[in-house]
Write a protein that holds these residues in place. Sequence first.
Motif: not given
Length: 321
Positions: A18, A239, A257
Amino acid sequence: MKWPLVSACALGVGSIASGGPLAAQEASPPVAAQDGVLGGDVQASVEGDPVVRGAESSFAFPLDDLYARKHDSEAREMLDGLTVTPGFYMPFSSRSVGQGANGVATSTSPVARLDLRYQPVGYWFAQIALNRYLDSSRRQDWDPDFTYSFGYDDWHPYTFSLVYSNYTNNRFDPAPGEPVTRLDYGTVAFGYKAPLPRALAEPLLLDDTLSIDCRANLNVTPRYDRNDGGVGHWKNNVSLGCRYPFTRRLYIDFTAYAWGHGQQPWDPDFTYGFGLFDYRSNHVSLQYANYSGNRFPWRTAREGTGRFRNGGLLLSWSHAF
């Protein structure tokens, strides 16, 4: 100060694709069109629509602000846009899982950190975090001497972001034949921010002047170390996370996620955190975060990951010039 101070990076995230933990956000009015960025006709046409206004202002680069002198002192002028954040991270566990350059996102050693963030114009930034591991016996191979990120990230709602971040085992003095950093092991994150609709948020909020701020990211990592010792390519996930504010400073945060390819035992199905976050200069924040290999109830976590004690506490203080 141009940006609500980001202390989340000081948590020392590792190979979550991320691009690292997300910044705490202050409830704020929608972003306004910046002078010199939008033409008069365009600005007037989007004035009443915060969604359009946020999209139009994304990735703005106001040159006038870059060259405008803001301070009489040369030293003060050079420091304008710099935020310094010393911090101390205390893990709750000494167990860790990883392989090569990648592993569980937070160190198992206590860490003294110094974050330097420079935002010269608009919401374009560059950031580096320096780590000092206080228990070398608990430092893992993938724990970096430094991490870094750069790109565009506007904290206002309805805006897009594009950020490169590298939380792998970067070394100031690498082993012979090893690089200081590997750019292709970093993550590129393309994101969008928006608050939860008021009709859904208001029944949940203790203070209806606040908002539940959410963000969605598409995250891609060109190369990564696999748990089997090999090298993988094009790890990717999407995400979705939201931050619930109890007050303007107290919050709880959750991110889920959906993995497309490349998830490793230390890569989480979800992350979470809570605490006191104060973006203002010269204020203290205290936050718990868990970026270990958390798994949804129907999936089994790798030993040493996915429990509350696999997270830790970050105490930080920020000063913006």
